[in-house]
Design a protein around this motif. Structure first.
Motif, PDB file in Angstrom:
ATOM      1  N   ARG A  37     -25.779 -52.509   0.240  1.00  0.00           N
ATOM      2  CA  ARG A  37     -25.940 -51.718   1.589  1.00  0.00           C
ATOM      3  C   ARG A  37     -25.201 -52.329   2.876  1.00  0.00           C
ATOM      4  N   GLY A 243     -25.419 -47.513  -0.975  1.00  0.00           N
ATOM      5  CA  GLY A 243     -26.371 -48.307  -0.598  1.00  0.00           C
ATOM      6  C   GLY A 243     -27.881 -48.438  -1.168  1.00  0.00           C
ATOM      7  N   THR A 245     -32.311 -47.598  -0.728  1.00  0.00           N
ATOM      8  CA  THR A 245     -33.673 -47.361  -0.106  1.00  0.00           C
ATOM      9  C   THR A 245     -34.867 -47.694  -0.738  1.00  0.00           C
ATOM     10  N   HIS A 323     -30.901 -45.059  -5.085  1.00  0.00           N
ATOM     11  CA  HIS A 323     -29.767 -44.466  -4.415  1.00  0.00           C
ATOM     12  C   HIS A 323     -29.559 -43.156  -5.028  1.00  0.00           C
ATOM     13  N   GLU A 329     -26.994 -40.535   4.951  1.00  0.00           N
ATOM     14  CA  GLU A 329     -28.226 -41.339   5.404  1.00  0.00           C
ATOM     15  C   GLU A 329     -27.858 -42.784   5.487  1.00  0.00           C
ATOM     16  N   ASP A 331     -29.078 -45.503   4.952  1.00  0.00           N
ATOM     17  CA  ASP A 331     -29.552 -46.629   3.955  1.00  0.00           C
ATOM     18  C   ASP A 331     -28.283 -46.085   2.810  1.00  0.00           C
TER      19      ASP A 331
END
Length: 409
Positions: A37, A243, A245, A323, A329, A331
């Protein structure tokens, strides 16, 4: 006279080929750390990554394509095409008619999933006389119109991704390919920090540990480049595919099971829903996701809000991080670093889409790119010499002199 002209023409062709093969071209190493990320290095001590900011180029962040998954995103990087064009639309190979689903690692060698008419950089470079290799990089294990990458190492199922000793050995191997076997382009893939992010979440202390391991590996890479005498001839691009989250789970949220709201048994015949949070919406003008033209994606694709996994009939997905969400987004954003003889130093650039890495790599390798969706204008400010290819001037000038000599003679 005619015989002399033919001989001069033949000599011109040979000379052009000789000049093309002797271009003062630097080599290129592309490294991807899966699931890195964009901000992972901001809460960890990373002296080697920090030094790259001084010694090279850093983008504020990189925006991956929709879909923010490993295979689709990596193939966008290596082809410069949107997902709807290259059609690698998932980590798994699937068939909506037969309900066939092939696991990710098995899919890596299935040419029928990757070979859809879009040429990756390896093949385009090889067609122009360069030597290329893929070390674990997604897409490298396939054939394209029957042509294979010059050298390929494919990651097997169950292969551990976090062995630091092996990471170092892989760098040594790649450096020997460049210095001893004169390879021009190598794409190298590491499966971390993706695995840690999935298993323990992006905020877990183990994620910070793996980032420190990556940083040590970058430091070793810098030393290896110097030891192999490649400091003045090797450009390096370091990036990632997406990334990560944190996934919201009970009791924090009431996890959604779509079958409670839609009778999936009667309404659909194929689904991949227990696999992250990706999907598609009908875009407003200028907000398109470059997925609509795809012939492989089913007619209905669902997007989850950030942090929510999609579950079809019951909850089977246990990852704490994931992901596959909207690429807008933060993230889902990832990293871009670059250094080497062709890159400026101490340069921080604005964020850009990963689609633009491909024309940059073609420029560095001084090859003619295949059709792509990127633009060199987005990245050329990173380069010390951004006025165009050095090779075309030398070859065309030499041919012009031969032509003039022929006409005068």
């Amino acid at each position: 006279m005619l015989q002399q002209l033919v001989l001069l023409s033949a000599a011109a062709c040979v000379a052009a080929k000789t000049l093309s093969n002797s271009i003062d071209r630097n080599k290129l190493l592309l490294i991807s750390f899966d699931g890195f990320r964009w901000d992972y290095d901001q809460d960890v001590d990373t002296p080697n990554l920090d030094q790259l900011v001084v010694d090279g180029v850093k983008a504020k962040y990189l925006t991956p394509p929709m879909l923010t998954m490993t295979s689709p995103s990596h193939f966008t990087t290596i082809t410069g095409r949107w997902v709807e064009d290259h059609e690698v639309v998932h980590n798994m190979m699937y068939d909506t008619e037969t309900n066939l689903k092939v696991p990710h690692k098995t899919t890596l060698t299935k040419s029928e999933w990757w070979d859809n008419g879009t040429l990756p950089l390896w093949i385009t470079a090889q067609d122009q006389g360069l030597k290329t290799a893929s070390f674990f990089f997604p897409g490298g294990g396939a054939n394209y119109s029957g042509q294979a990458v010059n050298r390929v190492v494919v990651q097997n199922s169950g292969h551990p991704d976090d062995n630091e000793t092996e990471w170092i050995q892989n760098i040594d191997k790649v450096m020997s390919w460049f210095s001893e076997e004169d390879f021009d382009f190598v794409a190298l893939y590491y499966g971390e920090p993706d695995n840690v992010g999935h298993a323990k979440g992006p905020n877990h202390p183990d994620r910070k540990k793996i980032i420190q391991q990556i940083d040590r590996t970058i430091g070793y890479l810098r030393r290896a480049i110097q030891q192999h005498g490649l400091t003045n001839s090797l450009n390096v691009i370091i990036t990632s595919d997406h990334g990560m989250t944190t996934i919201k789970k009970r009791p924090m949220v009431d996890e959604i099971i779509l079958n409670k709201y839609l009778n999936l048994i009667t309404l659909n015949s194929f689904e991949i829903l227990d696999y992250g949070g990706f999907g598609i919406l009908k875009p407003r003008p200028g907000k398109d996701f470059h997925l609509g033209k795809s012939q492989r994606l089913p007619p209905i694709v669902v997007i989850a809000d950030l942090g929510f996994n999609l579950n079809s009939r019951f909850i089977v997905y246990v990852n704490k991080g994931d992901h596959g969400f909207h690429n807008g987004e933060m993230d889902m954003k990832t990293i871009f670093r670059a250094f080497g003889p062709d890159f400026k130093k101490n340069l921080l650039t604005e964020a850009f889409d990963s689609i633009h890495i491909y024309p940059l790599m073609c420029r560095l390798l001084q090859i003619q790119p295949a059709p792509h969706n990127g633009s060199l204008a987005v990245t050329q400010e990173m380069l010390i010499n951004n006025s165009g290819s050095r090779s075309s001037v030398g070859v065309s000038g030499f041919l012009l002199l031969l032509l003039v000599f022929t006409m005068v003679y």
